[in-house]
Scaffold this motif. Sequence first.
Motif, mmCIF file in Angstrom:
data_model
loop_
_atom_site.group_PDB
_atom_site.id
_atom_site.type_symbol
_atom_site.label_atom_id
_atom_site.label_comp_id
_atom_site.label_asym_id
_atom_site.label_seq_id
_atom_site.Cartn_x
_atom_site.Cartn_y
_atom_site.Cartn_z
ATOM 1 N N GLU A 28 9.934 -3.065 -5.056
ATOM 2 C CA GLU A 28 8.545 -2.654 -5.233
ATOM 3 C C GLU A 28 8.044 -1.730 -4.131
ATOM 4 N N THR A 29 8.311 -2.064 -2.893
ATOM 5 C CA THR A 29 7.777 -1.283 -1.771
ATOM 6 C C THR A 29 8.913 -0.606 -1.007
ATOM 7 N N GLN A 30 8.528 0.339 -0.154
ATOM 8 C CA GLN A 30 9.540 1.014 0.661
ATOM 9 C C GLN A 30 10.223 0.023 1.596
ATOM 10 N N LYS A 31 9.481 -0.979 2.067
ATOM 11 C CA LYS A 31 10.067 -2.028 2.903
ATOM 12 C C LYS A 31 11.132 -2.792 2.113
ATOM 13 N N ASP A 32 10.807 -3.140 0.862
ATOM 14 C CA ASP A 32 11.777 -3.836 0.013
ATOM 15 C C ASP A 32 13.013 -2.976 -0.231
ATOM 16 N N CYS A 117 10.573 3.636 -7.035
ATOM 17 C CA CYS A 117 10.812 2.264 -6.578
ATOM 18 C C CYS A 117 12.181 1.749 -7.013
#
Length: 251
Positions: A28-32, A117
Amino acid sequence: MSEKLKLYGFNNLTKSLSFNIYDICYAETQKDQKEYIAYIDEQYNSERLTTILTNLTDMIGAQVLNISQQDYEPQGASVTILIAEKTMVPVGNTQVAHLDKSHVTVHTYPEYHPETCVATFRVDIDVSTCGEITPLSTLDYLIGSFDSDVITMDYRVRGFTRSLNGNKLFMDHEIRSIQEYINQETLEHYNAVDINIFEANLFHTKMMLREIDLENYLFNTSIEKLLSEKKLDIENRLKKEMIEIFSGKTV
């Protein structure tokens, strides 16, 4: 090995199998996405890739002569194995073997795309053998060793050998399609297309997973917390990524 291998009954046929595998995930996120890349990088580091390739080498009846492995920063890994045919033929009080010019290589390319994503993990495997060894028997093992969403394969036989009466032979085994060497139960999970050039002993097959079980593609995301519209959006993104890789076109 310090001493050279002696050749006997030389077979000049060179058989090359190039095998690209794509494993796709939704983060979902850039961190993920970055965490997924780190996870994949650890799961398929050079040590595990070496294990996979040494198992493959044993399956095709070859012996390992030399192993070179490397992990990369920020991600990725490579392994190259020099192999020889295991066949040992007694000649008097000595043993001779042949084929010291074959190899198996693997490279990994984890990457992610912030705009969609979607994170993609690509594995490139190349098996080049000489003589009677053929790498086609390892296809089910390779497909099963990775989470394979999209697969592209090229098999090429080059050179020639001779029959006992001196006639040139440009192929020493029957093949109409790479799919002949893949278990039917495996093929049932994929859409598969062949593009073959029989006159050149060149065979190409590409495969894409038929159905998506969304839960298997979510990283750090719980499917229970997703609304129906979000699930559909994620499925469409995953399918788009697969179709583009499978077709070789941006859609």
